[in-house]
Design an enzyme around this catalytic site. Structure first.
Site, PDB file in Angstrom:
ATOM      1  N   GLU A  48      -9.888   5.623   3.138  1.00 24.63           N
ATOM      2  CA  GLU A  48     -10.527   4.652   3.800  1.00 24.63           C
ATOM      3  C   GLU A  48      -9.541   3.418   4.089  1.00 24.63           C
ATOM      4  OE1 GLU A  48     -10.057   4.958   0.465  1.00 24.63           O
ATOM      5  OE2 GLU A  48      -9.474   2.916   0.131  1.00 24.63           O
ATOM      6  N   LYS A  97       0.774  -0.993   0.166  1.00 29.52           N
ATOM      7  CA  LYS A  97      -0.094   0.087  -0.073  1.00 29.52           C
ATOM      8  C   LYS A  97       0.744   1.204  -0.287  1.00 29.52           C
ATOM      9  CE  LYS A  97      -4.124  -1.956   0.296  1.00 29.52           C
ATOM     10  NZ  LYS A  97      -5.198  -1.979  -0.844  1.00 29.52           N
ATOM     11  N   SER A 149       1.612  -9.714  -0.763  1.00 28.41           N
ATOM     12  CA  SER A 149       1.099  -8.229  -0.737  1.00 28.41           C
ATOM     13  C   SER A 149       1.566  -7.691   0.563  1.00 28.41           C
ATOM     14  CB  SER A 149      -0.309  -8.231  -0.910  1.00 28.41           C
ATOM     15  OG  SER A 149      -0.949  -8.975  -0.391  1.00 28.41           O
TER      16      SER A 149
END
Ligand SMILES: Cc1ncc(COP(=O)(O)O)c(C=O)c1O
Length: 400
Positions: A111, A89, A377
């Site tokens: 969010e 991210k 991830s």
């Protein structure tokens, strides 16, 4: 179709920008500003410098010999879990905070589901000295509380959202509502390849560094710059978009993406949007959506907060429809098993989201020489309680 939308943000019939009147100016300003910013030399220099010195890129491409032997292929793990803050991210939030600053915004909202995007946003806001407000479903505040405390420690305000089933989709809706009340000074850092155009394209470009690195890392390690298969999990689609970005038009590369089956795609407890969704509009984008016959959004369900979304990025909806990607639904029990397996065979505790990608290996068929790159991830620290609570689902690995 390649990795780019048309000038209106459509990937085939998916995408676009369906926003309320009050946000129209913000969104069109961003549409006009984003490419000149991203393509400017000063942006590229600062972005890549931060990826290197702050995030710790390139992330390693690690040859996972034991797991590869078990599944009958040459398996390589793209280790996004080793990035600063523990997931992919941050690649995106670094880029978007630079854009926010360039556009003169002083307040940032985001969010978050698993909390990884919230932590990555709070981190870059701390880095740039910006006010940061995070919207997170109350269910996720509870199941990802370690990340909530990290965000608070970084100086962000976390707003628990108590509408709907109190997960990612509700957090997105609340962030959009907040954006409508502060359109002038606020930059919304969207965390996945979703939302109105240009967000899916911005996020895909920011994450494309993943496949850019895979190319030269494979060249170094196996003597060719492409794998036979790429594997990644999909929530909104950002780590998957980054993993496949530079390979979409390379037909030698098979692409397998894992969405969250929850209890199973034939039950009401699933988040497998590409299996169960139909065309509709969610959070500003035309895409596949899990909805009732009269168009009400259905609640998604999965053990994994980061995959708990009843929509999917428009790029992925189009790639799946065209047959370019193969979509596998991975149920909760399969993900828990795979998470334990990777932990015990390679010493890598994956995020529960990434464990869905790992579980895809058992559903694929390989030749022994096949080179497979699987993106991990994120790291599993935030999910230790979830793994422990569900260890009965881990088969032989749960017996301790
Ligand atoms: C570790 C991790 N992997 C995957 C995802 C899913 O998001 P995306 O599909 O945008 O990669 C999340 C979302 O929170 C995450 O935290």
């Amino acid at each position: 179709m390649g990795n780019q939308p048309d000038e209106n943000g459509f990937y085939g019939s998916f995408g676009g920008a369906y926003v309320p009147e009050i946000l129209y100016k913000c969104v069109t300003d961003l549409q006009q500003a984003y490419l000149p910013i991203i393509e400017s030399e000063s942006f590229k220099k600062e972005y890549h410098q931060l990826l290197k010195d702050y995030v710790g890129r390139p992330s390693p491409l690690y040859h996972a010999r034991r797991m590869g032997e078990k599944y009958g292929c040459r398996l390589y793990l793209k280790r996004e879990d080793l990035n600063h803050t523990g997931a992919h991210k941050i690649n995106n939030t670094i880029g978007q905070i630079l854009m926010a600053r360039q556009m003169g915004k002083t307040r940032v909202i985001a969010e978050t589901g698993a909390g990884q995007h919230g932590v990555a946003t709070a981190t870059v806001c701390a880095l740039m000295g910006m006010q940061c407000e995070i919207f997170m479903g109350a269910t996720d505040v509870e199941r990802q509380h370690v990340n909530v405390e990290r965000m608070r420690m970084l100086g962000a305000t976390v707003h628990p959202v108590t509408t709907g089933n109190m997960t990612l989709s509700d957090a997105c809706s609340q962030a959009i509502r907040d954006w409508c009340s502060h359109p002038q000074d606020t930059f919304y850092i969207v965390g996945s390849t979703m939302g109105p155009h240009p967000y899916p394209d911005i996020v895909a470009r920011m994450q494309s560094v993943i496949s850019e690195e895979i190319k030269w890392q494979l060249q170094e390690q196996v003597g060719r710059d492409y794998p036979d298969y790429l594997v990644a999990c999909v929530g909104g689609g950002s780590n998957a978009a980054g993993t496949i970005y530079h390979y979409i038009e390379d037909e030698r590369v098979g692409i397998y993406l894992a969405e969250a089956g929850g209890h199973g795609i034939d039950t009401d407890y699933t988040a497998a949007t590409m299996h169960c969704g139909t065309e509709g509009i969610i959070h500003g984008s035309r895409t596949l959506v899990m909805q009732t016959d009269d168009g009400q959004i259905k609640e998604a369900f999965t053990i994994s907060a980061g995959l708990d979304y009843p929509g999917i990025g428009p790029m992925h909806a189009q790639l799946a429809r065209s047959g370019r990607t193969n979509i596998l639904a991975i149920n909760d029990d399969e993900a828990i098993y795979a998470g334990y397996e990777l932990t015990r065979m390679e010493g890598v505790i994956p995020a529960i989201e990434s464990a869905h990608a790992v579980a895809a290996l058992a559903k694929m068929k390989f030749e022994p020489d096949d080179v497979v790159v699987l993106t991990v991830s994120g790291r599993g620290d935030k999910d230790v309680e979830t793994f422990l609570k569900n260890k009965a689902l881990a088969g032989e690995y749960g017996e301790f």
